[in-house]
Design a protein around this motif. Sequence first.
Motif, PDB file in Angstrom:
ATOM      1  N   HIS A   1     -65.813 -60.116  50.340  1.00 59.55           N
ATOM      2  CA  HIS A   1     -67.402 -61.366  49.939  1.00 59.55           C
ATOM      3  C   HIS A   1     -67.460 -62.533  49.155  1.00 59.55           C
ATOM      4  O   HIS A   1     -68.844 -62.618  48.188  1.00 59.55           O
ATOM      5  CB  HIS A   1     -68.576 -60.738  50.188  1.00 59.55           C
ATOM      6  N   GLY A   2     -66.572 -62.256  47.722  1.00 58.69           N
ATOM      7  CA  GLY A   2     -66.929 -62.970  46.423  1.00 58.69           C
ATOM      8  C   GLY A   2     -67.967 -62.606  45.396  1.00 58.69           C
ATOM      9  O   GLY A   2     -68.197 -63.610  44.983  1.00 58.69           O
ATOM     10  N   GLU A   3     -68.272 -61.153  45.743  1.00 59.63           N
ATOM     11  CA  GLU A   3     -69.162 -61.213  44.515  1.00 59.63           C
ATOM     12  C   GLU A   3     -68.959 -60.715  43.160  1.00 59.63           C
ATOM     13  O   GLU A   3     -69.420 -60.860  42.532  1.00 59.63           O
ATOM     14  CB  GLU A   3     -70.362 -59.498  45.035  1.00 59.63           C
ATOM     15  N   GLY A   4     -67.697 -60.606  42.969  1.00 61.53           N
ATOM     16  CA  GLY A   4     -66.537 -60.648  41.618  1.00 61.53           C
ATOM     17  C   GLY A   4     -66.862 -58.998  41.307  1.00 61.53           C
ATOM     18  O   GLY A   4     -66.619 -58.793  40.110  1.00 61.53           O
ATOM     19  N   ARG A   5     -67.574 -58.361  42.126  1.00 62.01           N
ATOM     20  CA  ARG A   5     -67.177 -56.824  41.563  1.00 62.01           C
ATOM     21  C   ARG A   5     -66.208 -55.627  41.926  1.00 62.01           C
ATOM     22  O   ARG A   5     -66.163 -54.851  40.366  1.00 62.01           O
ATOM     23  CB  ARG A   5     -68.584 -56.103  42.184  1.00 62.01           C
ATOM     24  N   GLN A   6     -64.641 -56.449  41.992  1.00 60.97           N
ATOM     25  CA  GLN A   6     -64.041 -55.720  42.692  1.00 60.97           C
ATOM     26  C   GLN A   6     -62.579 -56.409  42.187  1.00 60.97           C
ATOM     27  O   GLN A   6     -62.816 -58.119  42.462  1.00 60.97           O
ATOM     28  CB  GLN A   6     -63.612 -55.620  43.618  1.00 60.97           C
ATOM     29  N   THR A   7     -61.337 -56.258  41.206  1.00 61.10           N
ATOM     30  CA  THR A   7     -60.443 -56.854  41.166  1.00 61.10           C
ATOM     31  C   THR A   7     -59.178 -55.881  40.969  1.00 61.10           C
ATOM     32  O   THR A   7     -59.317 -54.617  41.591  1.00 61.10           O
ATOM     33  CB  THR A   7     -60.681 -57.019  39.425  1.00 61.10           C
ATOM     34  N   ALA A   8     -58.239 -57.266  40.864  1.00 60.01           N
ATOM     35  CA  ALA A   8     -56.812 -56.115  41.103  1.00 60.01           C
ATOM     36  C   ALA A   8     -56.192 -56.779  40.442  1.00 60.01           C
ATOM     37  O   ALA A   8     -55.873 -57.899  39.937  1.00 60.01           O
ATOM     38  CB  ALA A   8     -56.796 -56.422  42.370  1.00 60.01           C
ATOM     39  N   CYS A   9     -55.241 -55.294  39.964  1.00 59.95           N
ATOM     40  CA  CYS A   9     -54.379 -55.590  39.327  1.00 59.95           C
ATOM     41  C   CYS A   9     -52.798 -55.341  39.624  1.00 59.95           C
ATOM     42  O   CYS A   9     -52.705 -53.906  39.583  1.00 59.95           O
ATOM     43  CB  CYS A   9     -54.370 -55.579  38.007  1.00 59.95           C
ATOM     44  N   TYR A  10     -51.551 -56.505  39.842  1.00 61.20           N
ATOM     45  CA  TYR A  10     -50.387 -55.606  40.724  1.00 61.20           C
ATOM     46  C   TYR A  10     -49.262 -55.182  39.327  1.00 61.20           C
ATOM     47  O   TYR A  10     -49.014 -57.099  38.772  1.00 61.20           O
ATOM     48  CB  TYR A  10     -49.202 -56.186  41.356  1.00 61.20           C
ATOM     49  N   VAL A  11     -49.373 -54.717  38.540  1.00 64.35           N
ATOM     50  CA  VAL A  11     -48.301 -54.414  37.351  1.00 64.35           C
ATOM     51  C   VAL A  11     -46.487 -53.477  37.784  1.00 64.35           C
ATOM     52  O   VAL A  11     -46.425 -52.736  38.923  1.00 64.35           O
ATOM     53  CB  VAL A  11     -48.480 -53.542  36.422  1.00 64.35           C
ATOM     54  N   HIS A  12     -45.256 -54.564  37.919  1.00 63.23           N
ATOM     55  CA  HIS A  12     -44.125 -54.434  37.920  1.00 63.23           C
ATOM     56  C   HIS A  12     -44.063 -53.965  36.202  1.00 63.23           C
ATOM     57  O   HIS A  12     -43.460 -54.833  35.772  1.00 63.23           O
ATOM     58  CB  HIS A  12     -43.636 -55.566  38.114  1.00 63.23           C
ATOM     59  N   ALA A  13     -43.264 -51.756  36.905  1.00 57.40           N
ATOM     60  CA  ALA A  13     -43.225 -51.523  35.558  1.00 57.40           C
ATOM     61  C   ALA A  13     -42.743 -50.537  36.347  1.00 57.40           C
ATOM     62  O   ALA A  13     -43.017 -50.061  37.537  1.00 57.40           O
ATOM     63  CB  ALA A  13     -44.283 -51.376  34.792  1.00 57.40           C
ATOM     64  N   GLY A  14     -41.824 -49.603  35.485  1.00 61.14           N
ATOM     65  CA  GLY A  14     -41.264 -48.507  35.798  1.00 61.14           C
ATOM     66  C   GLY A  14     -40.094 -47.795  34.145  1.00 61.14           C
ATOM     67  O   GLY A  14     -40.306 -48.718  33.750  1.00 61.14           O
ATOM     68  N   MET A  15     -40.875 -46.284  33.931  1.00 63.60           N
ATOM     69  CA  MET A  15     -39.845 -46.368  33.183  1.00 63.60           C
ATOM     70  C   MET A  15     -38.820 -44.665  33.500  1.00 63.60           C
ATOM     71  O   MET A  15     -39.357 -44.586  34.418  1.00 63.60           O
ATOM     72  CB  MET A  15     -40.996 -46.146  31.759  1.00 63.60           C
ATOM     73  N   ALA A  16     -37.720 -45.047  33.453  1.00 60.13           N
ATOM     74  CA  ALA A  16     -36.870 -43.353  33.759  1.00 60.13           C
ATOM     75  C   ALA A  16     -36.138 -43.619  31.550  1.00 60.13           C
ATOM     76  O   ALA A  16     -35.718 -44.347  30.561  1.00 60.13           O
ATOM     77  CB  ALA A  16     -36.233 -44.223  34.602  1.00 60.13           C
TER      78      ALA A  16
END
Length: 87
Positions: free
Chosen positions: A60-75
Motif C-alpha cells: 500500500h506504499g506506506e513505507g513501513r515494510q522493507t526488503a533486503c536481498y543479500v547474495h552471500a554465503g560462507m563455507a
Amino acid sequence: KRAEAWPVATLVVDVGANDGFLSSNSYNLAEWGWSTVLVEPNPHMLAAARAAQDPLIDPHGEGRQTACYVHAGMAGVLAPTTMRLKL
C-alpha cells in the motif's frame, strides 16, 4: 496479525532463503507486513526469492515494510568471521 499489531520489532532474517516461497521461513511473515532480509548464496534462487516476495513488500506504499536481498554465503571458514550488513 498485521505487523503494526505486534508488540516487538517486525524484522525477519532468513539465512538460506532458497526461493523465498517453498518451505520459506519468511514468506508468511512478509505477507503479514514484516520487513525481511533474505540471504542466499545461489543467485538464481535469490532472484526467485525476490520475485516471490517483492509483491508482498509494502503493497500500500506506506513505507513501513522493507526488503533486503543479500547474495552471500560462507563455507569452510576456520577463523572467527564477522559479516556486517548495513540496512
